[in-house]
Design a protein around this motif. Structure first.
Motif, PDB file in Angstrom:
ATOM      1  N   GLN A  43      75.848   4.373  70.843  1.00 23.23           N
ATOM      2  CA  GLN A  43      75.414   5.626  70.752  1.00 23.23           C
ATOM      3  C   GLN A  43      73.794   4.652  70.727  1.00 23.23           C
ATOM      4  O   GLN A  43      73.370   3.715  69.684  1.00 23.23           O
ATOM      5  N   ASP A  44      72.582   5.281  71.508  1.00 19.97           N
ATOM      6  CA  ASP A  44      71.880   4.647  71.753  1.00 19.97           C
ATOM      7  C   ASP A  44      70.353   4.821  70.775  1.00 19.97           C
ATOM      8  O   ASP A  44      69.763   3.592  70.397  1.00 19.97           O
ATOM      9  N   LYS A  45      70.964   5.683  70.771  1.00 19.30           N
ATOM     10  CA  LYS A  45      69.667   6.632  69.665  1.00 19.30           C
ATOM     11  C   LYS A  45      70.086   5.578  67.399  1.00 19.30           C
ATOM     12  O   LYS A  45      70.258   6.341  66.533  1.00 19.30           O
ATOM     13  N   TYR A  81      67.376   0.037  67.795  1.00 19.31           N
ATOM     14  CA  TYR A  81      67.872   0.478  68.448  1.00 19.31           C
ATOM     15  C   TYR A  81      68.564   0.109  69.806  1.00 19.31           C
ATOM     16  O   TYR A  81      68.025  -0.453  70.125  1.00 19.31           O
ATOM     17  N   VAL A  82      69.577  -0.060  69.872  1.00 21.75           N
ATOM     18  CA  VAL A  82      70.711  -0.553  71.296  1.00 21.75           C
ATOM     19  C   VAL A  82      70.241  -0.525  72.528  1.00 21.75           C
ATOM     20  O   VAL A  82      70.202  -1.005  72.954  1.00 21.75           O
ATOM     21  N   GLU A  83      69.321   0.838  71.992  1.00 19.26           N
ATOM     22  CA  GLU A  83      69.157   1.000  73.504  1.00 19.26           C
ATOM     23  C   GLU A  83      67.964  -0.010  74.316  1.00 19.26           C
ATOM     24  O   GLU A  83      67.216  -0.194  75.106  1.00 19.26           O
ATOM     25  N   ASP A  84      67.349  -0.495  73.417  1.00 19.63           N
ATOM     26  CA  ASP A  84      66.267  -1.699  73.587  1.00 19.63           C
ATOM     27  C   ASP A  84      66.548  -3.043  73.720  1.00 19.63           C
ATOM     28  O   ASP A  84      65.887  -3.912  73.754  1.00 19.63           O
ATOM     29  N   LYS A  90      73.530  -6.674  73.533  1.00 19.91           N
ATOM     30  CA  LYS A  90      74.377  -6.278  74.020  1.00 19.91           C
ATOM     31  C   LYS A  90      75.276  -6.674  73.290  1.00 19.91           C
ATOM     32  O   LYS A  90      76.955  -6.161  72.495  1.00 19.91           O
TER      33      LYS A  90
END
Length: 207
Positions: A43-45, A81-84, A90
């Motif tokens: 989950q990105d956030k 956050y994972v999206e960063d 990752k």
């Protein structure tokens, strides 16, 4: 491998992990293994500490997330956050989430695909570190240099069948005994070494 990971029904033969029949006791097997997919999805956030705590909770475990992030050199990204994260970061996060419950066997599916040379070599070090902790590592890869460096034992597959199983050195010796020869080029370095040297041997932030 998906059959061994309980993701697909076993259509023939039997598989045992740590003496436990995979087909008969799939739930027990899930607690014995860790799985890192080729393309991890989170989950990105979600902060990295939250990701690790969530994975641990799914196994009924409570862990110190920072210790796990420290093992894969992501402690400075704990509140990110994972999206960063970059692709290499990752992959490192994916490895540590697969180890939160202390598995006996760790499966990796082409873990270095798409990574640059620095991130790839760093991931090799992490995989060797997992092995050195006494965890059996089962890895799929299309990179023969990767298999030669990391693997104690190799199974070569063709059209879904295992056609050879041995140590990397023994497989090479067997090839030479069959009369195989190739032109010899002795180089002190290659282009990958150039890349590593010019960009810095340490792990870069954007990996």
């Amino acid at each position: 491998l998906e059959m061994m990971e309980t993701l697909r029904s076993i259509d023939s033969g039997t598989v045992k992990i740590n003496g436990i029949d995979v087909a008969k006791y799939p739930q027990k097997i899930k607690y014995l293994i860790g799985v890192q997919p080729q393309s991890p999805a989170f989950q990105d956030k979600t902060k990295l500490t939250e990701v690790i705590e969530m994975f641990a909770a799914s196994y009924g475990e409570k862990v110190d997330a920072m210790n796990f992030l420290r093992d894969v050199e992501l402690e400075d990204k704990a509140n990110s956050y994972v999206e960063d994260l970059s692709g290499g970061q990752k992959q490192r996060l994916s490895i540590t989430t697969a180890l939160v419950h202390g598995p006996k066997v760790f499966f990796l599916d082409e873990p270095t695909t798409g990574l640059d040379p620095q991130a790839r070599r760093h991931l090799w070090d992490l995989i060797e570190g997992v092995r050195d902790k006494g965890i059996s590592v089962v890895m799929t890869t299309h990179y023969m240099d990767e298999a030669e460096v990391l693997c104690d034992r190799i199974a070569i597959m063709d059209n879904g069948k295992i056609i050879a199983t041995d140590t990397p050195k023994n497989l090479i010796k067997q090839l030479l005994k069959r009369g195989f020869k190739k032109r010899q080029y002795v180089e002190q370095a290659n282009l990958e070494d150039v890349f590593i040297d010019l960009t810095g041997k340490g792990l870069r932030e954007n990996q």
